[in-house]
Write a protein that holds these residues in place. Sequence first.
Motif, PDB file in Angstrom:
ATOM      1  N   CYS A   1      78.036  35.369  29.783  1.00  0.00           N
ATOM      2  CA  CYS A   1      79.240  35.983  29.210  1.00  0.00           C
ATOM      3  C   CYS A   1      78.880  36.928  28.066  1.00  0.00           C
ATOM      4  O   CYS A   1      78.510  36.498  26.979  1.00  0.00           O
ATOM      5  CB  CYS A   1      80.198  34.898  28.725  1.00  0.00           C
ATOM      6  SG  CYS A   1      81.740  35.582  28.097  1.00  0.00           S
TER       7      CYS A   1
ATOM      8  N   HIS B   1      76.776  29.240  28.702  1.00  0.00           N
ATOM      9  CA  HIS B   1      77.880  30.192  28.789  1.00  0.00           C
ATOM     10  C   HIS B   1      77.453  31.567  28.258  1.00  0.00           C
ATOM     11  O   HIS B   1      77.785  32.590  28.833  1.00  0.00           O
ATOM     12  CB  HIS B   1      79.077  29.665  28.001  1.00  0.00           C
ATOM     13  CG  HIS B   1      80.270  30.562  28.100  1.00  0.00           C
ATOM     14  ND1 HIS B   1      81.181  30.484  29.129  1.00  0.00           N
ATOM     15  CD2 HIS B   1      80.693  31.588  27.315  1.00  0.00           C
ATOM     16  CE1 HIS B   1      82.099  31.411  28.970  1.00  0.00           C
ATOM     17  NE2 HIS B   1      81.836  32.097  27.872  1.00  0.00           N
TER      18      HIS B   1
ATOM     19  N   CYS C   1      81.119  36.577  24.737  1.00  0.00           N
ATOM     20  CA  CYS C   1      80.799  35.494  23.810  1.00  0.00           C
ATOM     21  C   CYS C   1      79.460  35.725  23.121  1.00  0.00           C
ATOM     22  O   CYS C   1      79.261  35.332  21.983  1.00  0.00           O
ATOM     23  CB  CYS C   1      80.785  34.155  24.543  1.00  0.00           C
ATOM     24  SG  CYS C   1      82.443  33.574  24.928  1.00  0.00           S
TER      25      CYS C   1
ATOM     26  N   CYS D   1      85.686  30.462  27.345  1.00  0.00           N
ATOM     27  CA  CYS D   1      85.325  31.350  26.251  1.00  0.00           C
ATOM     28  C   CYS D   1      85.869  30.803  24.929  1.00  0.00           C
ATOM     29  O   CYS D   1      85.211  30.859  23.899  1.00  0.00           O
ATOM     30  CB  CYS D   1      85.891  32.745  26.498  1.00  0.00           C
ATOM     31  SG  CYS D   1      84.982  33.648  27.773  1.00  0.00           S
TER      32      CYS D   1
HETATM   33 ZN    ZN Z   1      82.769  33.730  27.170  1.00  0.00          ZN
END
Ligand code: ZN
Length: 70
Positions: A37, A33, A40, A7
């Motif tokens: 996620c 990612h 993020c 992250c």
């Molecule tokens: Zn992340």
Amino acid sequence: MGLKPTCREVHRLVSEGLDRDLSLVERMRMRMHLVVCDACRNFGGQMALLRRAMRQLTIPDDSAPGHDAK
Ligand SMILES: [Zn+2]
């Protein structure tokens, strides 16, 4: 350096991406990612909004006359 960015790395890429063009690899790592996620993804959205707001506040406008208002 693993295959999956952390992250922290993605946060760095997101903010750097606003200032410069990321490489294809960097973009792919970031995208992959962001898909998994939420944190993020939210961070990226907030950074983009913040940057847009900042830019509107700090546009250098030397060519405009009557700059002495206020
Ligand atoms: Zn992340």
